[in-house]
Design a protein around this motif. Structure first.
Motif, PDB file in Angstrom:
ATOM      1  N   ALA A 107      53.460  47.904  71.213  1.00 20.10           N
ATOM      2  CA  ALA A 107      53.586  49.333  70.918  1.00 20.10           C
ATOM      3  C   ALA A 107      54.102  49.626  69.514  1.00 20.10           C
ATOM      4  O   ALA A 107      54.046  50.787  69.080  1.00 20.10           O
ATOM      5  CB  ALA A 107      54.525  49.983  71.939  1.00 20.10           C
ATOM      6  N   GLN A 108      54.579  48.633  68.779  1.00 15.48           N
ATOM      7  CA  GLN A 108      55.249  48.901  67.505  1.00 15.48           C
ATOM      8  C   GLN A 108      54.431  49.744  66.524  1.00 15.48           C
ATOM      9  O   GLN A 108      54.922  50.755  66.014  1.00 15.48           O
ATOM     10  CB  GLN A 108      55.673  47.576  66.852  1.00 15.48           C
ATOM     11  CG  GLN A 108      56.755  46.821  67.607  1.00 15.48           C
ATOM     12  CD  GLN A 108      58.011  47.646  67.787  1.00 15.48           C
ATOM     13  OE1 GLN A 108      58.624  48.073  66.815  1.00 15.48           O
ATOM     14  NE2 GLN A 108      58.385  47.899  69.030  1.00 15.48           N
ATOM     15  N   PRO A 109      53.172  49.385  66.238  1.00 18.68           N
ATOM     16  CA  PRO A 109      52.414  50.212  65.279  1.00 18.68           C
ATOM     17  C   PRO A 109      52.214  51.644  65.771  1.00 18.68           C
ATOM     18  O   PRO A 109      52.252  52.589  64.982  1.00 18.68           O
ATOM     19  CB  PRO A 109      51.075  49.474  65.155  1.00 18.68           C
ATOM     20  CG  PRO A 109      51.323  48.098  65.660  1.00 18.68           C
ATOM     21  CD  PRO A 109      52.391  48.221  66.693  1.00 18.68           C
ATOM     22  N   THR A 110      52.021  51.804  67.077  1.00 19.35           N
ATOM     23  CA  THR A 110      51.804  53.136  67.642  1.00 19.35           C
ATOM     24  C   THR A 110      53.067  53.975  67.546  1.00 19.35           C
ATOM     25  O   THR A 110      53.015  55.174  67.233  1.00 19.35           O
ATOM     26  CB  THR A 110      51.352  53.018  69.106  1.00 19.35           C
ATOM     27  OG1 THR A 110      50.183  52.205  69.174  1.00 19.35           O
ATOM     28  CG2 THR A 110      51.047  54.381  69.694  1.00 19.35           C
ATOM     29  N   LEU A 111      54.220  53.384  67.820  1.00 21.12           N
ATOM     30  CA  LEU A 111      55.484  54.117  67.697  1.00 21.12           C
ATOM     31  C   LEU A 111      55.695  54.585  66.264  1.00 21.12           C
ATOM     32  O   LEU A 111      56.142  55.718  66.023  1.00 21.12           O
ATOM     33  CB  LEU A 111      56.653  53.239  68.138  1.00 21.12           C
ATOM     34  CG  LEU A 111      56.688  52.812  69.608  1.00 21.12           C
ATOM     35  CD1 LEU A 111      57.896  51.910  69.860  1.00 21.12           C
ATOM     36  CD2 LEU A 111      56.719  54.010  70.533  1.00 21.12           C
ATOM     37  N   ASP A 112      55.369  53.718  65.303  1.00 18.70           N
ATOM     38  CA  ASP A 112      55.529  54.092  63.892  1.00 18.70           C
ATOM     39  C   ASP A 112      54.639  55.280  63.539  1.00 18.70           C
ATOM     40  O   ASP A 112      55.086  56.237  62.898  1.00 18.70           O
ATOM     41  CB  ASP A 112      55.187  52.904  62.989  1.00 18.70           C
ATOM     42  CG  ASP A 112      56.210  51.774  63.090  1.00 18.70           C
ATOM     43  OD1 ASP A 112      57.360  52.044  63.486  1.00 18.70           O
ATOM     44  OD2 ASP A 112      55.840  50.626  62.768  1.00 18.70           O
ATOM     45  N   ARG A 113      53.362  55.224  63.966  1.00 18.14           N
ATOM     46  CA  ARG A 113      52.439  56.313  63.635  1.00 18.14           C
ATOM     47  C   ARG A 113      52.842  57.620  64.323  1.00 18.14           C
ATOM     48  O   ARG A 113      52.758  58.695  63.717  1.00 18.14           O
ATOM     49  CB  ARG A 113      51.009  55.932  64.033  1.00 18.14           C
ATOM     50  CG  ARG A 113      50.377  54.876  63.151  1.00 18.14           C
ATOM     51  CD  ARG A 113      48.892  54.786  63.407  1.00 18.14           C
ATOM     52  NE  ARG A 113      48.596  54.375  64.769  1.00 18.14           N
ATOM     53  CZ  ARG A 113      48.464  53.116  65.162  1.00 18.14           C
ATOM     54  NH1 ARG A 113      48.626  52.122  64.295  1.00 18.14           N
ATOM     55  NH2 ARG A 113      48.181  52.813  66.422  1.00 18.14           N
ATOM     56  N   LEU A 114      53.272  57.535  65.567  1.00 20.66           N
ATOM     57  CA  LEU A 114      53.676  58.743  66.284  1.00 20.66           C
ATOM     58  C   LEU A 114      54.889  59.382  65.623  1.00 20.66           C
ATOM     59  O   LEU A 114      54.943  60.614  65.452  1.00 20.66           O
ATOM     60  CB  LEU A 114      53.974  58.416  67.747  1.00 20.66           C
ATOM     61  CG  LEU A 114      54.394  59.588  68.633  1.00 20.66           C
ATOM     62  CD1 LEU A 114      53.321  60.677  68.648  1.00 20.66           C
ATOM     63  CD2 LEU A 114      54.694  59.110  70.053  1.00 20.66           C
ATOM     64  N   PHE A 115      55.863  58.575  65.223  1.00 21.87           N
ATOM     65  CA  PHE A 115      57.040  59.144  64.578  1.00 21.87           C
ATOM     66  C   PHE A 115      56.692  59.755  63.233  1.00 21.87           C
ATOM     67  O   PHE A 115      57.247  60.794  62.841  1.00 21.87           O
ATOM     68  CB  PHE A 115      58.136  58.086  64.412  1.00 21.87           C
ATOM     69  CG  PHE A 115      59.391  58.641  63.792  1.00 21.87           C
ATOM     70  CD1 PHE A 115      60.153  59.576  64.470  1.00 21.87           C
ATOM     71  CD2 PHE A 115      59.784  58.252  62.524  1.00 21.87           C
ATOM     72  CE1 PHE A 115      61.294  60.122  63.894  1.00 21.87           C
ATOM     73  CE2 PHE A 115      60.921  58.782  61.940  1.00 21.87           C
ATOM     74  CZ  PHE A 115      61.686  59.721  62.620  1.00 21.87           C
ATOM     75  N   GLU A 116      55.762  59.153  62.508  1.00 20.67           N
ATOM     76  CA  GLU A 116      55.314  59.751  61.248  1.00 20.67           C
ATOM     77  C   GLU A 116      54.743  61.144  61.485  1.00 20.67           C
ATOM     78  O   GLU A 116      54.877  62.040  60.652  1.00 20.67           O
ATOM     79  CB  GLU A 116      54.252  58.863  60.592  1.00 20.67           C
ATOM     80  CG  GLU A 116      54.812  57.586  59.979  1.00 20.67           C
ATOM     81  CD  GLU A 116      53.723  56.692  59.417  1.00 20.67           C
ATOM     82  OE1 GLU A 116      52.540  57.129  59.419  1.00 20.67           O
ATOM     83  OE2 GLU A 116      54.034  55.582  58.963  1.00 20.67           O
ATOM     84  N   ALA A 117      54.100  61.333  62.644  1.00 21.40           N
ATOM     85  CA  ALA A 117      53.471  62.620  62.954  1.00 21.40           C
ATOM     86  C   ALA A 117      54.476  63.677  63.411  1.00 21.40           C
ATOM     87  O   ALA A 117      54.288  64.868  63.141  1.00 21.40           O
ATOM     88  CB  ALA A 117      52.397  62.429  64.024  1.00 21.40           C
ATOM     89  N   VAL A 118      55.545  63.277  64.115  1.00 21.81           N
ATOM     90  CA  VAL A 118      56.440  64.263  64.735  1.00 21.81           C
ATOM     91  C   VAL A 118      57.861  64.232  64.185  1.00 21.81           C
ATOM     92  O   VAL A 118      58.641  65.130  64.489  1.00 21.81           O
ATOM     93  CB  VAL A 118      56.490  64.067  66.270  1.00 21.81           C
ATOM     94  CG1 VAL A 118      55.098  64.175  66.870  1.00 21.81           C
ATOM     95  CG2 VAL A 118      57.141  62.733  66.650  1.00 21.81           C
ATOM     96  N   GLY A 119      58.199  63.236  63.392  1.00 20.78           N
ATOM     97  CA  GLY A 119      59.581  63.095  62.939  1.00 20.78           C
ATOM     98  C   GLY A 119      60.073  64.267  62.111  1.00 20.78           C
ATOM     99  O   GLY A 119      61.229  64.693  62.230  1.00 20.78           O
ATOM    100  N   ASP A 120      59.191  64.818  61.257  1.00 20.07           N
ATOM    101  CA  ASP A 120      59.610  65.943  60.412  1.00 20.07           C
ATOM    102  C   ASP A 120      59.856  67.210  61.210  1.00 20.07           C
ATOM    103  O   ASP A 120      60.436  68.178  60.685  1.00 20.07           O
ATOM    104  CB  ASP A 120      58.543  66.213  59.341  1.00 20.07           C
ATOM    105  CG  ASP A 120      58.515  65.128  58.271  1.00 20.07           C
ATOM    106  OD1 ASP A 120      59.500  64.374  58.176  1.00 20.07           O
ATOM    107  OD2 ASP A 120      57.503  65.032  57.551  1.00 20.07           O
ATOM    108  N   ALA A 121      59.420  67.238  62.461  1.00 17.29           N
ATOM    109  CA  ALA A 121      59.676  68.398  63.327  1.00 17.29           C
ATOM    110  C   ALA A 121      60.994  68.251  64.072  1.00 17.29           C
ATOM    111  O   ALA A 121      61.269  69.011  65.007  1.00 17.29           O
ATOM    112  CB  ALA A 121      58.530  68.577  64.321  1.00 17.29           C
TER     113      ALA A 121
END
Length: 323
Positions: free
Chosen positions: A71-85
C-alpha cells in the motif's frame, strides 16, 4: 464543534434511539444502537482512545505487513491529494488499528490528541460509531461526519473510510481519510470519498496480482459497483482465484474455487459448447507458433514433437502456410 452542541449530543442519541424503528430507517442510528446495546458505551465517556502496547502492535503489524508494504505508493499518492485539505490518511487492520499513516506536521498534534495515530483502536466496540469501526462492522464504504459519531469527544471529526478486501474476498483492512476541519463542503467530502475508494481498490488489485503472480489475471465485466472483478487463471485456463467483486458477480464461493474449473464456464456456463480435444490441440499449436514467431521447427520443439508432425498439424487445422 461548540460546547452547546457537545452538551446536547448524548441527549440527541438517546432521543433518537427511543424511537424503536430508528435503527431500521438509519444506518447511523443502527450503529448508535449497537454502541449502546452491544458494547455498553456511554456517549459522554471521557477516557482517551485505547492504544495497543508495543508487543500487541507488533503482532498486529506482522499479520498485515504484506498489505502495508504493497500500500505504500498508494498511501503517498492519496495523501498528496488530500493532505492540503487538512486530512490525515490511515491504513488500519481488520480490528480497526491504524498500522500506517500520513499526516502534515502542522496537524499531527491535533490528530494525536484525537487518537488518529498508529496503534490506537478504532473498532465500534471501543469507540462506538466512527468511520473505521462502522466500515468494518458493515463491510461498506462510508463517511461518518462530525455529530454522526457516537462519542461526544469525536464529533469534531469527519472520517471517510473504504474497506479493503484481500485476494480471497475477506475484509482485512480499511483506508481512512479523516479531518477535524469544520468547513468541508458536501462536494469536498464526495471528492475525498471518491479518492479513498479508488485508492482502496488499487491496493486490493495490487494485493490480488501479487498473490497470483504465477497466474494470468483476467478482468471481469464492469458492473458499475466499484472495484473491477479479477479472476486468476492457470496455464491450463483453469480458474484458481477470484477477488470479492468477481465472487459477487459470478456467485463464486471458496468451495467452488477450491476445485479449479475452466474459465470458459464463467462466460459460457457449464452447459455451453466447452472445449473439445481438437479445439484444445489447435490452440496449443497456435500458441506455439506465435511464441516461435512462425518458425515451425522452433514451435515443434516447444511442443515436443517432430517438424513433420508439426507440419501435419498445421495442415490439419488450416493454420496457413508454414515457414
Amino acid at each position: 464543534m461548540g460546547e452547546t452542541a457537545k452538551a446536547h449530543h448524548a441527549a440527541r442519541i438517546y432521543s433518537t434511539l427511543s424511537d424503536g424503528a430508528s435503527a431500521a430507517r438509519s444506518a447511523v442510528a443502527a450503529s448508535w444502537s449497537r454502541s449502546v446495546t452491544q458494547y455498553g458505551l456511554d456517549p459522554d465517556q471521557h477516557r482517551p482512545p485505547h492504544r495497543l502496547d508495543s508487543a500487541a502492535f507488533n503482532q498486529a503489524f506482522a499479520r498485515t505487513e504484506r498489505l502495508v508494504r504493497l500500500a505504500q505508493p498508494t498511501l503517498d499518492r492519496l495523501f498528496e491529494a488530500v493532505g492540503d485539505a487538512g486530512c490525515c490518511v490511515l491504513l488500519t487492520d481488520r480490528d480497526g488499528v491504524p498500522l500506517d499513516r500520513r499526516g502534515a506536521a502542522g496537524d499531527d498534534a491535533d490528530f494525536l490528541d484525537l487518537g488518529l495515530w498508529t496503534g490506537m483502536v478504532w473498532s465500534e466496540a471501543s469507540e462506538g460509531t466512527n468511520g473505521v469501526g462502522t466500515c468494518l462492522a458493515e463491510g461498506r464504504a462510508l463517511t461518518i461526519h462530525r455529530d454522526q459519531h457516537f462519542l461526544t469527544r469525536n464529533i469534531g471529526l469527519s472520517c471517510t473510510v473504504s474497506p479493503i478486501w484481500d485476494a480471497e474476498g475477506r475484509l482485512v483492512a480499511t483506508l481512512d481519510v479523516s479531518t477535524c476541519r469544520a468547513d468541508l463542503t458536501p462536494t469536498m467530502l464526495r471528492l475525498i470519498a471518491t479518492a479513498a475508494n479508488e485508492a482502496a481498490h488499487g491496493i486490493e488489485a495490487r494485493h490480488f496480482r501479487e498473490t497470483f503472480s504465477h497466474a494470468r489475471v483476467m478482468l471481469g465485466p464492469d458492473l458499475g459497483k466499484g472495484a473491477a472483478g479479477l479472476i486468476a487463471v492457470d496455464r491450463e485456463d483453469l480458474v484458481i482465484g477470484a477477488n470479492r467483486a468477481a465472487r459477487l458477480a459470478y456467485g463464486l464461493t471458496d468451495a467452488r474455487l477450491g476445485s479449479p474449473f475452466p474459465a470458459a464456464d464463467l462466460f459460457e456456463g457449464p452447459d455451453g459448447p466447452g472445449e473439445d480435444l481438437i479445439t484444445a490441440e489447435r490452440g496449443a499449436v497456435q500458441r506455439a507458433l506465435s511464441r516461435a514467431k512462425g518458425n515451425v521447427s522452433a514451435a515443434a520443439r516447444l511442443l515436443g514433437v517432430s517438424r513433420a508432425t508439426m507440419h501435419r498439424k498445421i495442415a490439419r487445422f488450416g493454420l496457413g502456410r508454414s515457414h
